[in-house]
Design a protein around this motif. Structure first.
Motif, PDB file in Angstrom:
ATOM      1  N   MET A 117      15.507  12.280  46.702  1.00 46.39           N
ATOM      2  CA  MET A 117      15.589  13.365  47.668  1.00 46.39           C
ATOM      3  C   MET A 117      14.189  13.650  48.208  1.00 46.39           C
ATOM      4  SD  MET A 117      18.281  15.854  45.679  1.00 46.39           S
ATOM      5  CE  MET A 117      17.124  16.235  44.371  1.00 46.39           C
ATOM      6  N   ASN A 118      14.010  13.424  49.482  1.00 45.91           N
ATOM      7  CA  ASN A 118      12.726  13.673  50.146  1.00 45.91           C
ATOM      8  C   ASN A 118      12.874  14.778  51.187  1.00 45.91           C
ATOM      9  OD1 ASN A 118      11.619  11.487  48.694  1.00 45.91           O
ATOM     10  ND2 ASN A 118      12.213  10.032  50.291  1.00 45.91           N
ATOM     11  N   SER A 119      11.755  15.307  51.610  1.00 44.52           N
ATOM     12  CA  SER A 119      11.734  16.363  52.637  1.00 44.52           C
ATOM     13  C   SER A 119      12.730  17.461  52.301  1.00 44.52           C
ATOM     14  CB  SER A 119      12.060  15.755  54.005  1.00 44.52           C
ATOM     15  OG  SER A 119      11.147  14.737  54.338  1.00 44.52           O
ATOM     16  N   LEU A 120      12.663  17.910  51.074  1.00 47.91           N
ATOM     17  CA  LEU A 120      13.630  18.902  50.613  1.00 47.91           C
ATOM     18  C   LEU A 120      13.471  20.223  51.354  1.00 47.91           C
ATOM     19  CD1 LEU A 120      13.558  18.010  46.852  1.00 47.91           C
ATOM     20  CD2 LEU A 120      15.625  18.148  48.246  1.00 47.91           C
ATOM     21  N   LYS A 121      14.608  20.880  51.555  1.00 44.01           N
ATOM     22  CA  LYS A 121      14.657  22.153  52.264  1.00 44.01           C
ATOM     23  C   LYS A 121      15.248  23.211  51.335  1.00 44.01           C
ATOM     24  CE  LYS A 121      15.782  19.671  56.538  1.00 44.01           C
ATOM     25  NZ  LYS A 121      16.772  19.544  57.643  1.00 44.01           N
ATOM     26  N   PRO A 122      14.954  24.473  51.580  1.00 43.69           N
ATOM     27  CA  PRO A 122      15.554  25.532  50.745  1.00 43.69           C
ATOM     28  C   PRO A 122      17.085  25.443  50.700  1.00 43.69           C
ATOM     29  CG  PRO A 122      13.762  26.432  52.012  1.00 43.69           C
ATOM     30  CD  PRO A 122      13.948  25.027  52.507  1.00 43.69           C
TER      31      PRO A 122
END
Length: 123
Positions: free
Chosen positions: A82-87
């Protein structure tokens, strides 16, 4: 048949995590692996899936180009990078498996489930 999930934790927005799912007890039969997630107060939703040979994958639109699903059958292990994770990715993530070579996005087709791991993405 058991699935053991690991790799969750707390990460800042934009960061990365890799979840692992170790499978046991499948006695040599091919099986597809899927990842689902459930945010607080929400339904469990499909995230990604990979077939037995790792040549076909499915992704939810919300994670395409950010998450990568894979597997290593020699280690009986599936992965969710999982990359560029967001809230909004914050949830309990579950690994699941279904016998056979076909992929599915439907949780009802997966017979075996891991215990889930919490991923928290801070803003």
């Amino acid at each position: 048949v058991q699935l053991q999930v690991s790799g969750g934790g707390l990460v800042q927005a934009g960061g990365s995590l890799r979840l692992s799912c170790v499978a046991s007890g499948f006695t040599g039969r091919p099986y597809a692996m899927g990842w689902f997630r459930q945010a607080p107060g929400r339904e469990r939703n499909f995230v990604a899936a990979v077939d037995w040979s790792a040549t076909s994958t499915y992704y939810a639109d919300s994670v395409k180009s950010r998450f990568t699903v894979s597997r290593d059958n020699a280690k009986n292990t599936g992965y969710l990078q999982m990359n560029s994770l967001k809230p909004e990715d914050t949830a309990v993530y579950y690994c699941a498996a279904k016998y056979g070579t076909s992929l599915s996005k439907d949780a009802r087709t997966f017979r075996s489930w891991g215990q889930g791991t919490l991923v928290t993405v801070s803003s």
